[in-house]
Design a protein around this motif. Structure first.
Motif, PDB file in Angstrom:
ATOM      1  N   UNK A 135     -17.883  22.463  -5.227  1.00  0.00           N
ATOM      2  CA  UNK A 135     -16.774  21.590  -4.862  1.00  0.00           C
ATOM      3  C   UNK A 135     -15.830  22.290  -3.914  1.00  0.00           C
ATOM      4  N   UNK A 136     -15.452  21.605  -2.854  1.00  0.00           N
ATOM      5  CA  UNK A 136     -14.432  22.110  -1.949  1.00  0.00           C
ATOM      6  C   UNK A 136     -13.065  21.873  -2.578  1.00  0.00           C
ATOM      7  N   UNK A 137     -12.009  22.522  -2.048  1.00  0.00           N
ATOM      8  CA  UNK A 137     -10.666  22.303  -2.598  1.00  0.00           C
ATOM      9  C   UNK A 137     -10.359  20.808  -2.708  1.00  0.00           C
ATOM     10  N   UNK A 138      -9.854  20.430  -3.871  1.00  0.00           N
ATOM     11  CA  UNK A 138      -9.540  19.025  -4.112  1.00  0.00           C
ATOM     12  C   UNK A 138     -10.757  18.177  -4.413  1.00  0.00           C
ATOM     13  N   UNK A 139     -11.915  18.798  -4.614  1.00  0.00           N
ATOM     14  CA  UNK A 139     -13.156  18.060  -4.761  1.00  0.00           C
ATOM     15  C   UNK A 139     -13.403  17.440  -6.123  1.00  0.00           C
ATOM     16  N   UNK A 140     -12.651  17.840  -7.132  1.00  0.00           N
ATOM     17  CA  UNK A 140     -12.861  17.202  -8.431  1.00  0.00           C
ATOM     18  C   UNK A 140     -12.145  15.850  -8.447  1.00  0.00           C
ATOM     19  N   UNK A 141     -12.537  14.995  -9.352  1.00  0.00           N
ATOM     20  CA  UNK A 141     -12.015  13.639  -9.417  1.00  0.00           C
ATOM     21  C   UNK A 141     -10.681  13.638 -10.161  1.00  0.00           C
ATOM     22  N   UNK A 142      -9.580  13.527  -9.439  1.00  0.00           N
ATOM     23  CA  UNK A 142      -8.235  13.645 -10.012  1.00  0.00           C
ATOM     24  C   UNK A 142      -7.842  12.447 -10.875  1.00  0.00           C
TER      25      UNK A 142
END
Length: 197
Positions: A135-142
């Motif tokens: 996952x790139x930065x911010x890649x998880x599902x917020x």
């Protein structure tokens, strides 16, 4: 609509409950991550904690807070669905999982993964997300079926002045305190045996 009184309360808890514990934790060689649990109904503090990796490398601020929470008598604990989870820093993959497994439907954080890497010289959150989960930065599902996450800074940025300016000034003051804690941690981290210091 952003709840300004909630943002003020979360900043109060960081400043007056998490930071004092983090000062002690950093003095003992721990990282500067901390967390707290508040009741949704009256926003009262249930518990605040900080990183305790010198005791156990799994005791990140959030996980250590959850450990202490479940050590409380059940009658004193709030149902996690009726609670707000607050983290000083955006939770790492370990802490994201812990928050999920304990049933919280939300969490708020002040500093981002990029802040941890760039401002506090602790790059492990982003490295693990990239190396293990690709996952790139911010890649998880917020926002997902388990919880919604909220960046306090983004919430503040969306506000009109004068509230935005007032809250940004509060965040600046808190950030300066964390800069001091970061310098202290970085100066002493070679003396601890935390695997990923």
């Amino acid at each position: 609509m952003t709840d300004i009184s909630l943002i003020d309360r979360l900043l109060d808890v960081i400043e007056h409950d998490i930071v004092p514990k983090t000062v002690e934790g950093v003095a003992d060689g721990n990282k500067l991550f901390g967390a707290a649990i508040l009741r949704k109904d009256d926003r009262s503090l249930v518990l605040a904690e900080t990183n305790n990796e010198t005791e156990n490398p799994l005791w990140h601020g959030e996980v250590h807070c959850l450990k202490r929470f479940y050590e409380m008598p059940k009658a004193e604990r709030v149902d996690t669905k009726e609670a707000i989870f607050l983290s000083s820093h955006e939770p790492c993959s370990l802490c994201l999982s812990a928050i999920t497994w304990t049933g919280f439907d939300n969490f708020f954080y002040l500093f981002s993964h990029e802040d941890s890497r760039d401002s506090f010289d602790i790059p492990h959150d982003l490295k693990i997300l990239k190396e293990v989960f690709t996952l790139d930065p911010g890649g998880y599902n917020a926002e997902n079926a388990y919880w919604k996450s909220f960046s306090i800074r983004k919430l503040v940025h969306s506000l009109p002045d004068p509230e935005r300016g007032r809250l940004e000034a509060r965040i600046h003051t808190i950030s300066a305190r964390y800069d001091e804690l970061s310098a202290a941690y970085q100066a002493s981290k070679a003396e601890n045996d935390i695997p990923l210091n």
